[in-house]
Design a protein around this motif. Structure first.
Motif, PDB file in Angstrom:
ATOM      1  N   THR A 182       0.961  -1.230   0.108  1.00  0.00           N
ATOM      2  CA  THR A 182      -0.173   0.337   0.230  1.00  0.00           C
ATOM      3  C   THR A 182       0.816   1.283  -0.342  1.00  0.00           C
ATOM      4  OG1 THR A 182      -1.700  -1.396   1.448  1.00  0.00           O
ATOM      5  CG2 THR A 182      -1.597   1.176   1.380  1.00  0.00           C
ATOM      6  N   ARG A 183       1.866   1.191   0.543  1.00  0.00           N
ATOM      7  CA  ARG A 183       2.898   2.755   0.698  1.00  0.00           C
ATOM      8  C   ARG A 183       3.579   2.128  -0.265  1.00  0.00           C
ATOM      9  NH1 ARG A 183       3.775   0.405   6.783  1.00  0.00           N
ATOM     10  NH2 ARG A 183       5.161  -0.576   5.901  1.00  0.00           N
ATOM     11  N   GLU A 226       8.949  -1.169   1.437  1.00  0.00           N
ATOM     12  CA  GLU A 226       8.667  -0.618  -0.324  1.00  0.00           C
ATOM     13  C   GLU A 226       9.206  -0.899  -1.413  1.00  0.00           C
ATOM     14  OE1 GLU A 226       9.529   0.965   2.395  1.00  0.00           O
ATOM     15  OE2 GLU A 226       7.527   1.266   3.672  1.00  0.00           O
ATOM     16  N   LEU A 232       2.470   1.534  -3.690  1.00  0.00           N
ATOM     17  CA  LEU A 232       1.353   2.251  -4.061  1.00  0.00           C
ATOM     18  C   LEU A 232       1.344   3.986  -4.214  1.00  0.00           C
ATOM     19  CD1 LEU A 232      -0.877  -0.458  -5.112  1.00  0.00           C
ATOM     20  CD2 LEU A 232       0.340   0.638  -6.419  1.00  0.00           C
ATOM     21  N   ASP A 233       1.479   4.236  -2.563  1.00  0.00           N
ATOM     22  CA  ASP A 233       1.240   5.781  -2.834  1.00  0.00           C
ATOM     23  C   ASP A 233       2.519   6.639  -2.468  1.00  0.00           C
ATOM     24  OD1 ASP A 233      -1.136   5.081  -1.497  1.00  0.00           O
ATOM     25  OD2 ASP A 233      -0.925   4.696   0.416  1.00  0.00           O
ATOM     26  N   MET A 234       3.394   5.709  -2.367  1.00  0.00           N
ATOM     27  CA  MET A 234       4.677   6.878  -3.019  1.00  0.00           C
ATOM     28  C   MET A 234       5.055   7.191  -3.920  1.00  0.00           C
ATOM     29  SD  MET A 234       7.105   4.976  -0.072  1.00  0.00           S
ATOM     30  CE  MET A 234       8.630   5.636  -0.650  1.00  0.00           C
TER      31      MET A 234
END
Length: 276
Positions: free
Chosen positions: A59-60, A242, A62-64
């Protein structure tokens, strides 16, 4: 007769060890991608995490960074390159394999010579040319240098030589042009060769970092390997969890593509695509 099973087992054991050696980095990558940061830097060699907190790495990741955009760019660039490579390589290979004309062997020699020239040698003049016509930082700059593949010409030429001349002569008697023979007769018969070449081409350009790093500046045009660099930071440190999660996401399409095409790929290699 008793020795054959022994040697077969030895050969399978050696192949198994080799496969394990090649697969271990990928297994370790997946293990790191599901581990929390606190477990990544421990001295243990456990592959499985103690908890599922590490799944948040995906999730992180894809957010970064816009990973799905990078994957989409990679799919578009690789598909466009493969389309033009087959479009240009198939007729050229057919001419070298089945047509009789003066200088054919010399041209094939130039094709073999072209196999020895890496992209790094021609990158500077290509870059200057693209800069002169103002097409840097575009999909055209990512695709155009690879539309003509000497390896594709060589591979298709070797495979086209296995197609019977009688079949081609029959197609000519039916009134087909040479281009029609390539597209409607010869190319469908050599689908395994096209699949094998497609795997080679997609893997090479999906993993290419050198050329996209030179010609792109906009993040919207980043290909997967270039997008991975966004997870590295000299100031904040590397986000290993990540980073590994992003690497798994970007590697997955290649693995799926190979698994779907492996039968054709093996057939294309074993049926004489590399024979003279």
């Amino acid at each position: 007769m008793r020795m054959r099973p022994i040697w077969t087992r030895i050969a399978m054991g050696v192949l198994g060890l080799g496969a394990a050696a090649f697969l271990f980095p990928f297994v370790w990558m997946v293990a790191f991608s599901i581990k929390p940061t606190s477990e990544i830097f421990t001295g243990s060699l456990n592959l499985l995490p103690s908890s599922l907190e590490g799944l948040a790495n995906y999730t992180r990741a894809l957010d970064m960074q816009p990973l799905m955009l990078f994957v989409a760019n990679g799919l578009f660039v690789c598909a466009a390159i493969l389309f033009f490579q087959i479009l240009f390589a198939a007729p050229c290979a057919y001419a070298l394999a089945k047509l009789r004309f003066r200088g054919r062997e010399a041209l094939f020699g130039l094709v073999l010579f072209g196999l020895l020239i890496p992209i790094q040698i021609t990158s500077l003049p290509i870059y200057l040319m693209f800069s002169g016509v103002k097409i840097l930082d575009s999909y055209t700059a990512l695709i155009a240098p690879f539309t003509a593949s000497v390896f594709g010409i060589f591979l298709f030429r070797q495979f086209f030589k296995t197609v019977p001349d009688d079949l081609i002569n029959a197609a000519r008697l039916d009134g087909l042009s040479e281009i029609d023979i390539v597209l409607r007769v010869v190319l469908p018969l050599t689908a395994p060769a096209a699949t094998a070449f497609g795997i080679f081409s997609v893997v090479a350009h999906w993993n290419d970092l050198f050329w996209p790093l030179i010609v792109t500046r906009s993040q919207a045009l980043y290909t997967p390997p270039l997008g991975i660099l966004g997870f590295r930071s000299a100031e904040a440190g590397d986000s290993y969890g990540e980073l590994m999660a992003a690497t798994v996401i970007i590697t997955a399409p290649l693995v799926l593509a190979f698994l779907m095409a492996q039968r054709r790929f093996i057939e294309g290699i074993s049926m004489g695509a590399l024979k003279g």
